[in-house]
Design an enzyme around this catalytic site. Structure first.
Site, mmCIF file in Angstrom:
data_model
loop_
_atom_site.group_PDB
_atom_site.id
_atom_site.type_symbol
_atom_site.label_atom_id
_atom_site.label_comp_id
_atom_site.label_asym_id
_atom_site.label_seq_id
_atom_site.Cartn_x
_atom_site.Cartn_y
_atom_site.Cartn_z
ATOM 1 N N TYR A 32 -12.567 -122.799 -0.232
ATOM 2 C CA TYR A 32 -12.674 -124.172 -0.717
ATOM 3 C C TYR A 32 -12.725 -124.211 -2.240
ATOM 4 C CZ TYR A 32 -17.628 -123.613 -1.900
ATOM 5 O OH TYR A 32 -18.810 -123.205 -2.481
ATOM 6 N N ARG A 51 -7.663 -120.586 -8.727
ATOM 7 C CA ARG A 51 -8.693 -119.798 -8.024
ATOM 8 C C ARG A 51 -8.573 -119.990 -6.510
ATOM 9 N NH1 ARG A 51 -14.894 -120.623 -9.613
ATOM 10 N NH2 ARG A 51 -14.574 -122.576 -8.482
ATOM 11 N N ARG A 99 -10.189 -119.001 20.381
ATOM 12 C CA ARG A 99 -11.108 -118.147 19.612
ATOM 13 C C ARG A 99 -10.852 -116.656 19.789
ATOM 14 N NH1 ARG A 99 -16.105 -115.703 19.405
ATOM 15 N NH2 ARG A 99 -17.278 -116.173 17.502
ATOM 16 N N HIS A 101 -11.335 -113.091 16.955
ATOM 17 C CA HIS A 101 -11.557 -112.694 15.555
ATOM 18 C C HIS A 101 -10.260 -112.320 14.833
ATOM 19 C CE1 HIS A 101 -15.644 -112.529 16.987
ATOM 20 N NE2 HIS A 101 -16.108 -112.196 15.790
ATOM 21 N N LYS A 146 -14.261 -117.682 -2.915
ATOM 22 C CA LYS A 146 -14.963 -118.952 -2.680
ATOM 23 C C LYS A 146 -14.820 -119.307 -1.195
ATOM 24 C CE LYS A 146 -15.929 -123.226 -5.213
ATOM 25 N NZ LYS A 146 -17.370 -123.127 -5.273
ATOM 26 N N GLU A 178 -26.370 -114.176 -9.657
ATOM 27 C CA GLU A 178 -26.010 -115.556 -10.027
ATOM 28 C C GLU A 178 -26.977 -116.478 -9.284
ATOM 29 O OE1 GLU A 178 -22.130 -116.766 -8.604
ATOM 30 O OE2 GLU A 178 -22.312 -115.551 -6.800
ATOM 31 N N LEU A 202 -19.327 -115.268 -8.149
ATOM 32 C CA LEU A 202 -18.134 -116.109 -8.270
ATOM 33 C C LEU A 202 -17.914 -116.341 -9.767
ATOM 34 C CD1 LEU A 202 -16.056 -117.849 -6.620
ATOM 35 C CD2 LEU A 202 -17.465 -119.794 -7.291
HETATM 36 N N1 PLP Z 1 -21.460 -119.258 -8.151
HETATM 37 C C1 PLP Z 1 -21.507 -119.765 -6.924
HETATM 38 C C2 PLP Z 1 -22.084 -118.949 -5.822
HETATM 39 C C3 PLP Z 1 -21.023 -121.058 -6.665
HETATM 40 O O1 PLP Z 1 -21.063 -121.565 -5.427
HETATM 41 C C4 PLP Z 1 -20.513 -121.818 -7.746
HETATM 42 C C5 PLP Z 1 -20.008 -123.182 -7.537
HETATM 43 O O2 PLP Z 1 -20.019 -123.707 -6.463
HETATM 44 C C6 PLP Z 1 -20.496 -121.242 -9.020
HETATM 45 C C7 PLP Z 1 -20.966 -119.950 -9.195
HETATM 46 C C8 PLP Z 1 -19.958 -122.012 -10.206
HETATM 47 O O3 PLP Z 1 -18.572 -122.141 -10.127
HETATM 48 P P1 PLP Z 1 -17.825 -123.361 -10.830
HETATM 49 O O4 PLP Z 1 -18.219 -123.328 -12.267
HETATM 50 O O5 PLP Z 1 -16.382 -123.057 -10.651
HETATM 51 O O6 PLP Z 1 -18.295 -124.590 -10.142
#
Ligand code: PLP
Length: 283
Positions: A32, A51, A99, A101, A146, A178, A202
């Site tokens: 997403y 991305r 369903r 995997h 993501k 993070e 991320l």
């Molecule tokens: N890290 C994680 C785990 C996230 O879910 C997000 C945003 O949803 C971010 C970092 C920040 O990413 P962005 O700046 O692209 O929103």
């Protein structure tokens, strides 16, 4: 009337029916993006779309539209909803199939959906700062994707919320990675520290802008992981995401960060960040 994205169509929100055998629904098998909209304009749409395609490639999911077509669909979705300020969310799953995997046959089409949400900027948080709490990072080892699988993030954010905190600062052992839905940074001695962009985080689109802003304002960037102890000793801490923008953290688990007030580098980063927004907004 609200409108949603349904594959390559903009349709009335209520007309969408997702199958219980959608692989996103059953396995979280999809990816997403969230793009911020300021005064009807998407901010860094191309970076988010890039991305999205990169995440898809990492899980070997084929998006049946070009980037330009997707960009136009998102634009149309915003127009249809007459969205001024808020965000657009979109996701794609590996399709609907009995369903199993194992990946479905290549003939099974991916399912693309999207919708918009109205929301104003969190000016109060930007001004006053927020509280955060440390939570063990129990997520998988491909946080660079993501993915729709957000259970680790959901549990962490819930824990933070129950403690009255805005965010959970995640750590693997002693190493800060993070946040549950944001990146985290520390500023000390005139340098900005943040975890390197690898599989443990991320690489936020907002993060990429903040690193540029830091360089522009003469704040050297050090992409090195901090320990929990390092983070608590920082002069300033910030978290960033599409919706958090540059949000100062003034307290972690009851420990004041720096003086306990929003620091000067944070203010300069906020200014540099705002200057890049597609429209002039004064907070
Ligand atoms: N890290 C994680 C785990 C996230 O879910 C997000 C945003 O949803 C971010 C970092 C920040 O990413 P962005 O700046 O692209 O929103």
């Amino acid at each position: 009337m609200a409108y949603s994205l349904w594959n390559d169509q903009i349709v009335e929100e209520g007309s969408i029916t997702v199958s219980p055998e959608d692989r996103g629904y059953q396995f979280g098998d999809g990816i997403y993006e969230v793009v911020k909209v300021y005064n009807g304009q998407m901010f860094t749409a191309q970076e988010h779309i890039d991305r999205f395609y990169a995440s898809a490639e990492k899980i070997r999911l084929v998006i049946p539209y070009t980037k330009d077509v997707l960009h136009k669909l998102l634009h149309d979705l915003i127009e249809a909803n007459k969205l001024d300020n808020g965000h657009v969310y979109f996701q794609i799953t590996r399709g609907t199939v009995s369903r199993n995997h194992v990946f479905p046959d290549a003939s099974v089409p991916a399912v693309l959906t999207g919708n918009v949400k109205v929301g104003e900027r969190s000016i109060e948080n930007f001004q006053n700062g927020v509280k955060a709490t440390f939570v063990e990072d129990i997520r998988w080892l491909r946080c660079d994707i993501k993915s729709l699988n957000l259970l680790g993030a959901v549990l962490a954010k819930q824990e933070a919320s129950e403690k009255g905190c805005y965010e959970a600062i995640l750590h693997r052992g002693d190493t800060v990675t993070e946040c549950s839905s944001a990146n985290v940074y520390g500023i000390k001695g005139g340098k900005l520290y943040t975890h390197p962009a690898n599989n443990f985080i991320l690489n936020g689109i907002t993060r990429q802008i903040i690193l540029k802003c830091a360089t522009e304002i003469g704040l050297p960037v050090i992409e090195e992981a901090m320990t929990k102890g390092d983070l608590l000793k920082m002069d300033e801490v910030i978290v960033s995401s599409v919706s958090s923008e540059v949000t100062p953290v003034i307290d972690v688990d009851g420990h004041a960060i720096g003086t306990g007030a929003v620091g000067e580098w944070t203010r300069k980063l906020q200014e540099a960040f705002e200057a890049k927004l597609p429209i002039s907004i004064k907070s």
